[in-house]
Write a protein that holds these residues in place. Structure first.
Motif, PDB file in Angstrom:
ATOM      1  N   LYS A   1       1.675   4.937 -19.748  1.00 24.42           N
ATOM      2  CA  LYS A   1       0.937   4.372 -18.615  1.00 24.42           C
ATOM      3  C   LYS A   1       1.655   4.769 -17.327  1.00 24.42           C
ATOM      4  CE  LYS A   1      -0.751   0.206 -19.210  1.00 24.42           C
ATOM      5  NZ  LYS A   1      -0.838  -1.276 -19.333  1.00 24.42           N
ATOM      6  N   CYS A   2       0.950   4.716 -16.211  1.00 20.65           N
ATOM      7  CA  CYS A   2       1.525   5.100 -14.928  1.00 20.65           C
ATOM      8  C   CYS A   2       2.765   4.274 -14.592  1.00 20.65           C
ATOM      9  CB  CYS A   2       0.478   4.950 -13.826  1.00 20.65           C
ATOM     10  SG  CYS A   2      -0.081   3.248 -13.568  1.00 20.65           S
ATOM     11  N   SER A   3       3.582   4.813 -13.704  1.00 18.47           N
ATOM     12  CA  SER A   3       4.742   4.074 -13.211  1.00 18.47           C
ATOM     13  C   SER A   3       4.292   3.006 -12.218  1.00 18.47           C
ATOM     14  CB  SER A   3       5.713   5.033 -12.519  1.00 18.47           C
ATOM     15  OG  SER A   3       5.138   5.514 -11.309  1.00 18.47           O
ATOM     16  N   GLY A   4       5.219   2.134 -11.851  1.00 19.80           N
ATOM     17  CA  GLY A   4       4.903   1.133 -10.842  1.00 19.80           C
ATOM     18  C   GLY A   4       4.531   1.764  -9.516  1.00 19.80           C
ATOM     19  N   ASP A   5       5.256   2.800  -9.118  1.00 21.87           N
ATOM     20  CA  ASP A   5       4.953   3.474  -7.847  1.00 21.87           C
ATOM     21  C   ASP A   5       3.583   4.144  -7.895  1.00 21.87           C
ATOM     22  OD1 ASP A   5       7.326   2.668  -6.715  1.00 21.87           O
ATOM     23  OD2 ASP A   5       8.374   4.568  -7.078  1.00 21.87           O
ATOM     24  N   GLU A   6       3.220   4.704  -9.052  1.00 16.55           N
ATOM     25  CA  GLU A   6       1.900   5.343  -9.187  1.00 16.55           C
ATOM     26  C   GLU A   6       0.783   4.313  -9.131  1.00 16.55           C
ATOM     27  OE1 GLU A   6       3.369   9.243 -11.796  1.00 16.55           O
ATOM     28  OE2 GLU A   6       2.878   7.357 -12.809  1.00 16.55           O
ATOM     29  N   TRP A   7       1.013   3.133  -9.702  1.00 16.11           N
ATOM     30  CA  TRP A   7       0.031   2.051  -9.616  1.00 16.11           C
ATOM     31  C   TRP A   7      -0.185   1.663  -8.144  1.00 16.11           C
ATOM     32  CZ3 TRP A   7      -1.005  -2.647  -7.664  1.00 16.11           C
ATOM     33  CH2 TRP A   7      -1.988  -3.426  -8.275  1.00 16.11           C
ATOM     34  N   LEU A   8       0.909   1.464  -7.439  1.00 19.03           N
ATOM     35  CA  LEU A   8       0.823   1.062  -6.032  1.00 19.03           C
ATOM     36  C   LEU A   8       0.136   2.132  -5.187  1.00 19.03           C
ATOM     37  CD1 LEU A   8       4.399  -0.463  -5.785  1.00 19.03           C
ATOM     38  CD2 LEU A   8       2.299  -1.730  -5.305  1.00 19.03           C
ATOM     39  N   ASP A   9       0.434   3.393  -5.459  1.00 21.44           N
ATOM     40  CA  ASP A   9      -0.178   4.466  -4.682  1.00 21.44           C
ATOM     41  C   ASP A   9      -1.676   4.568  -4.966  1.00 21.44           C
ATOM     42  OD1 ASP A   9       0.231   6.812  -2.849  1.00 21.44           O
ATOM     43  OD2 ASP A   9      -0.636   7.860  -4.575  1.00 21.44           O
ATOM     44  N   THR A  10      -2.068   4.337  -6.214  1.00 21.21           N
ATOM     45  CA  THR A  10      -3.494   4.349  -6.558  1.00 21.21           C
ATOM     46  C   THR A  10      -4.224   3.209  -5.848  1.00 21.21           C
ATOM     47  OG1 THR A  10      -3.003   5.346  -8.720  1.00 21.21           O
ATOM     48  CG2 THR A  10      -5.150   4.271  -8.461  1.00 21.21           C
ATOM     49  N   ALA A  11      -3.614   2.024  -5.844  1.00 21.62           N
ATOM     50  CA  ALA A  11      -4.208   0.887  -5.122  1.00 21.62           C
ATOM     51  C   ALA A  11      -4.310   1.201  -3.632  1.00 21.62           C
ATOM     52  CB  ALA A  11      -3.379  -0.373  -5.347  1.00 21.62           C
ATOM     53  N   ARG A  12      -3.274   1.819  -3.081  1.00 21.34           N
ATOM     54  CA  ARG A  12      -3.302   2.186  -1.654  1.00 21.34           C
ATOM     55  C   ARG A  12      -4.477   3.108  -1.345  1.00 21.34           C
ATOM     56  NH1 ARG A  12      -2.297   6.628   0.867  1.00 21.34           N
ATOM     57  NH2 ARG A  12      -1.355   7.617  -0.967  1.00 21.34           N
ATOM     58  N   GLN A  13      -4.670   4.112  -2.198  1.00 22.61           N
ATOM     59  CA  GLN A  13      -5.763   5.052  -1.955  1.00 22.61           C
ATOM     60  C   GLN A  13      -7.125   4.371  -2.069  1.00 22.61           C
ATOM     61  OE1 GLN A  13      -5.406   9.203  -3.403  1.00 22.61           O
ATOM     62  NE2 GLN A  13      -3.492   8.549  -4.366  1.00 22.61           N
ATOM     63  N   ALA A  14      -7.249   3.445  -3.010  1.00 19.11           N
ATOM     64  CA  ALA A  14      -8.499   2.691  -3.126  1.00 19.11           C
ATOM     65  C   ALA A  14      -8.769   1.905  -1.846  1.00 19.11           C
ATOM     66  CB  ALA A  14      -8.436   1.750  -4.326  1.00 19.11           C
ATOM     67  N   HIS A  15      -7.761   1.215  -1.358  1.00 16.44           N
ATOM     68  CA  HIS A  15      -7.919   0.406  -0.144  1.00 16.44           C
ATOM     69  C   HIS A  15      -8.316   1.279   1.040  1.00 16.44           C
ATOM     70  CE1 HIS A  15      -4.866  -2.696  -1.960  1.00 16.44           C
ATOM     71  NE2 HIS A  15      -5.994  -2.627  -2.638  1.00 16.44           N
ATOM     72  N   GLU A  16      -7.724   2.451   1.134  1.00 17.74           N
ATOM     73  CA  GLU A  16      -8.033   3.342   2.255  1.00 17.74           C
ATOM     74  C   GLU A  16      -9.465   3.867   2.189  1.00 17.74           C
ATOM     75  OE1 GLU A  16      -4.868   6.200   2.105  1.00 17.74           O
ATOM     76  OE2 GLU A  16      -3.436   4.852   3.102  1.00 17.74           O
ATOM     77  N   LEU A  17     -10.052   3.827   1.006  1.00 17.00           N
ATOM     78  CA  LEU A  17     -11.459   4.218   0.848  1.00 17.00           C
ATOM     79  C   LEU A  17     -12.402   3.020   0.967  1.00 17.00           C
ATOM     80  CD1 LEU A  17     -11.055   6.705  -2.147  1.00 17.00           C
ATOM     81  CD2 LEU A  17     -11.751   7.311   0.185  1.00 17.00           C
ATOM     82  N   GLY A  18     -11.857   1.856   1.307  1.00 16.94           N
ATOM     83  CA  GLY A  18     -12.678   0.658   1.445  1.00 16.94           C
ATOM     84  C   GLY A  18     -12.968  -0.053   0.144  1.00 16.94           C
ATOM     85  N   ILE A  19     -12.218   0.276  -0.906  1.00 17.99           N
ATOM     86  CA  ILE A  19     -12.373  -0.404  -2.201  1.00 17.99           C
ATOM     87  C   ILE A  19     -11.257  -1.436  -2.320  1.00 17.99           C
ATOM     88  CG2 ILE A  19     -12.468  -0.137  -4.703  1.00 17.99           C
ATOM     89  CD1 ILE A  19     -13.092   2.864  -4.217  1.00 17.99           C
ATOM     90  N   ARG A  20     -11.608  -2.699  -2.257  1.00 25.11           N
ATOM     91  CA  ARG A  20     -10.598  -3.758  -2.367  1.00 25.11           C
ATOM     92  C   ARG A  20     -10.252  -4.003  -3.836  1.00 25.11           C
ATOM     93  NH1 ARG A  20     -11.580  -8.837   1.217  1.00 25.11           N
ATOM     94  NH2 ARG A  20      -9.308  -8.904   1.008  1.00 25.11           N
ATOM     95  N   SER A  21      -9.131  -4.665  -4.057  1.00 27.74           N
ATOM     96  CA  SER A  21      -8.683  -4.866  -5.441  1.00 27.74           C
ATOM     97  C   SER A  21      -7.904  -6.160  -5.566  1.00 27.74           C
ATOM     98  CB  SER A  21      -7.802  -3.694  -5.893  1.00 27.74           C
ATOM     99  OG  SER A  21      -6.538  -3.735  -5.242  1.00 27.74           O
ATOM    100  N   ASN A  22      -7.819  -6.630  -6.796  1.00 29.62           N
ATOM    101  CA  ASN A  22      -6.870  -7.672  -7.144  1.00 29.62           C
ATOM    102  C   ASN A  22      -5.507  -7.025  -7.378  1.00 29.62           C
ATOM    103  OD1 ASN A  22      -9.042  -9.408  -7.170  1.00 29.62           O
ATOM    104  ND2 ASN A  22      -9.101  -9.636  -9.391  1.00 29.62           N
TER     105      ASN A  22
END
Length: 370
Positions: free
Chosen positions: A199-220
């Protein structure tokens, strides 16, 4: 119990005094709180911050959990849900089956949100995920599709040779509204390497969430605790969530998830022999609330993992949200936890502790009060 405002004279730590003064807590403050602070003072401080930010309302969503596959390329010792493709019980739903389940969730159960997650299937093409989003959204245009954790998005991108941004963009165009927060586990590599394989690393998880947010996709966002982590790793995890949210404002809520032991490899190998005590669970929740401070308003209590009675107590340790109905939840069920409730039962649980229940949507807008 002494008043939380008397924390200094009652022996409260310097970190608690900082929290009561409304100051942002550092990593060292968080470690002091989780290791040293009196549990009742800690809970009272977290409850006061919760009340200041959220009032006395406790929210929850009518959510249907739809697991499209349990086939997974990862082999995480913490998980009782996954299967390899040739094992008994392995399954992958067709688009038609997903839409059929969505019909039951929305038309019969009143779900406003579809929570769609699955294993890391090594053979599904990108069109499978796009077609699923399009089919559900075409059939039910008003339902909120909260699908694919950051860990799944990262895996899909790698498997299909697309960038994370491309995957997120195309899924959003197909109907994706938000991301669930799973797959975060614990970010710190010292703990993560014991829990996560493939599974992805912690940093990769955070970076994926960041990219989602920058595209206007919110997340838990979530944190799995109560296994092999150290207190320091809990603090590290929550602060990383806080710092990303400062930059993106994209998280809707933080959900600390208590680890469920039954049927996992960690249990079978004797690496963990018992689940964490409720006192530790409450400590983690309260420290999370205080570390997040004024940055992230919502802290959710996941009753499926805690049990309904401890969940009620947790609502006085910093929690302001009960997550939701969890219709058809399978992942914690595989680890021995009963799931599924009704809006009415959640409202009753909230009323029992003299708080005000409210049904919300995925983005914490109030739908109705009880």
């Amino acid at each position: 119990m002494q008043s939380v405002d008397a924390a200094g004279s009652a022996g409260g730590t310097a970190a608690l005094e900082k929290a009561l003064a409304g100051e942002e807590l550092s990593y060292d403050d968080g470690v002091q709180l989780i290791k040293e602070e009196n549990l009742f003072l800690l809970g009272a401080a977290a409850d006061r911050l919760r009340r200041d930010l959220c009032g006395n309302t406790v929210t929850f969503v009518a959510s249907y959990y739809l697991n499209y596959t349990n086939v997974c390329a990862a082999s995480c010792p913490l998980c009782a849900f996954y299967r390899k493709g040739s094992e008994d019980g392995a399954y992958t739903l067709s688009t038609e089956q997903v839409v059929s389940r969505a019909k039951i969730a929305i038309e019969q159960m009143g779900a406003t949100e579809l929570h769609i997650v699955g294993g890391f299937h090594p053979k599904l093409g990108f069109d499978y995920y796009e077609d699923m989003m399009k089919a559900v959204k075409t059939a039910y245009p008003t339902v909120t599709i909260k699908a694919f954790t950051p860990a799944e998005i990262f895996f899909i991108a790698r498997l299909t040779h697309n960038s994370v941004k491309e995957v997120l963009t195309r899924l959003k165009e197909a109907g994706l509204d938000a991301l669930p927060g799973g797959g975060a586990e614990i970010f710190h590599p010292e703990t993560r390497k014991q829990l996560v394989i493939g599974k992805c690393s912690g940093d990769e998880w955070l970076d994926t969430a960041r990219q989602a947010h920058e595209l206007g996709i919110r997340s838990n966002c979530t944190m799995l605790f109560g296994h092999v982590e150290k207190p320091e790793h809990v603090v590290d995890h929550v602060i990383k969530i806080r710092e990303l949210h400062k930059k993106t404002g994209g998280f809707t809520t933080f959900i600390p998830l208590k680890f469920s032991l039954e049927n996992t490899e960690l249990e079978q190998k004797g690496l963990i022999t018992a689940e964490s005590p409720s006192t530790y669970d409450l400590r983690v929740l309260a420290v999370s609330r205080l570390l997040l401070g004024n940055v992230l308003k919502n802290v959710s209590v996941y009753w499926v993992a805690l049990g309904k009675k401890i969940a009620q107590v947790a609502l006085s340790y910093g929690g302001n949200d009960m997550v939701g109905t969890a219709y058809s939840e399978e992942i914690f069920k595989a680890a021995g936890k009963a799931s599924g409730t009704s809006l009415q039962e959640l409202a009753s649980l909230v009323r029992e502790i003299k708080r005000e229940p409210a049904q919300r949507d995925t983005f914490f807008n109030t739908i109705r009060r009880f």
